[in-house]
Design an enzyme around this catalytic site. Sequence first.
Site, PDB file in Angstrom:
ATOM      1  N   GLU A 128       0.809  -1.230   0.000  1.00  0.00           N
ATOM      2  CA  GLU A 128       0.000   0.000   0.000  1.00  0.00           C
ATOM      3  C   GLU A 128       0.841   1.278   0.000  1.00  0.00           C
ATOM      4  O   GLU A 128       0.669   2.146   0.853  1.00  0.00           O
ATOM      5  CB  GLU A 128      -0.976  -0.038   1.188  1.00  0.00           C
ATOM      6  CG  GLU A 128      -1.817  -1.299   1.165  1.00  0.00           C
ATOM      7  CD  GLU A 128      -2.714  -1.483   2.388  1.00  0.00           C
ATOM      8  OE1 GLU A 128      -2.664  -0.656   3.299  1.00  0.00           O
ATOM      9  OE2 GLU A 128      -3.464  -2.479   2.399  1.00  0.00           O
ATOM     10  N   GLU A 233      -5.743 -10.243  -2.765  1.00  0.00           N
ATOM     11  CA  GLU A 233      -6.638 -10.209  -1.595  1.00  0.00           C
ATOM     12  C   GLU A 233      -8.058 -10.012  -2.107  1.00  0.00           C
ATOM     13  O   GLU A 233      -8.484  -8.885  -2.330  1.00  0.00           O
ATOM     14  CB  GLU A 233      -6.258  -9.045  -0.660  1.00  0.00           C
ATOM     15  CG  GLU A 233      -4.834  -9.103  -0.152  1.00  0.00           C
ATOM     16  CD  GLU A 233      -4.516  -7.981   0.844  1.00  0.00           C
ATOM     17  OE1 GLU A 233      -5.445  -7.385   1.406  1.00  0.00           O
ATOM     18  OE2 GLU A 233      -3.315  -7.707   1.032  1.00  0.00           O
TER      19      GLU A 233
END
Length: 332
Positions: A128, A233
Amino acid sequence: MTLRALAARHGLGFGAALTDSGLTDPRYLALAATQFSSVTPENAMKWDHVERVRHTRTWDPADALARFAARHGQELRGHPLVWHDQLPHWLTEGHFTPGELAALLHTHVTTLTRRYAGAVTAWDVVNEPVEEDGSLCRTLWREALGPDYIAQALTWAHTVDPEARLYLNEFGALDESPKTKGLHDLAASLLDRGIPLHGIGFQCHLLLGQEAPALARTLNRFAELGLEVAVTELSVRMLPPVTPAKLAAQAATYRAVVEECLAVPACTGLTVWGVGDADSWVPQGSRSPYGTPTLYDGAYRPKPAREAVARALAAAPDGGLGTRAGHTAEQR
Ligand code: G3I
């Protein structure tokens, strides 16, 4: 047929995020062992789990998952080496100088990569890193080491384990947006400089009712840089009450994501985030009303989403085993 076997027909991995505590439930264990070809430790390799107390490292949960993966012929995806979340308090509140933080990060990255060298096939090296506007997130690491912390972490990991596939893993970068462009620019500039970056992981934590993203187009744009891509994910959460109509809509969303990945030759696999609704991350530590995001229900019975994923994998023409980037069919 298992999801793993169906995915293998396409040379595709089909993984799950697992917890070591989940393995104590025989229903969880049976699904984890049979349905998936790769394991991502959901939390066990995060810094606050590995080194909650400074200089005292706890390996048991991550080692247990590594052994589980090896025992069942599964790949192990390491997650994550560098993140600004789930850091231990001693680190975030330690008032370290930039030089000390750089040394701490180097030790952390090289300690994990060394311990799992030969076991982890792919690492989420930086998790991220990109802001909504496409700039680099102003994290502890960005502030201390400067924007080059990403290149440094990739290089450190590669030096210790040259065999591991090294990824950046990002959320909310599924469609055309400033964030997706920022991630693409970042990847392109790292590759231009010869930094060891092999893939981009796309987190797909979707809300029911959200339009399924134009994922194939995005994945192809990154593949054109010469990178492999993966859905790292995947979850589709919904508001209560759970109804047959919502479960059918959830199934359609899962199916759409699988089809988008299948359509992209550089897409090496998908990982669902959690096995069943009983062990899902969604209700954990949050007041969010959303829930039931996984393929199996609270009693580990298959949901319509599980059948939709199986049908999508079974219906697609066999892409030819072993033809996807970076992997061979044997690894699945
Ligand atoms: O380990 C502590 C335990 O000691 C304590 O008793 C308990 C009390 O709440 O908390 C436990 O830690 C929790 C941890 O999960 C392990 O269960 C944290 O509170 C909780 O915040 C943490 O949530 C994890 C979250 O990352 C943290 O940001 C989720 O399980 C995990 O699924 C989630 O995963 C992230 C990926 O790493 C990155 N992408 C997004 C994804 C979903 O948020």
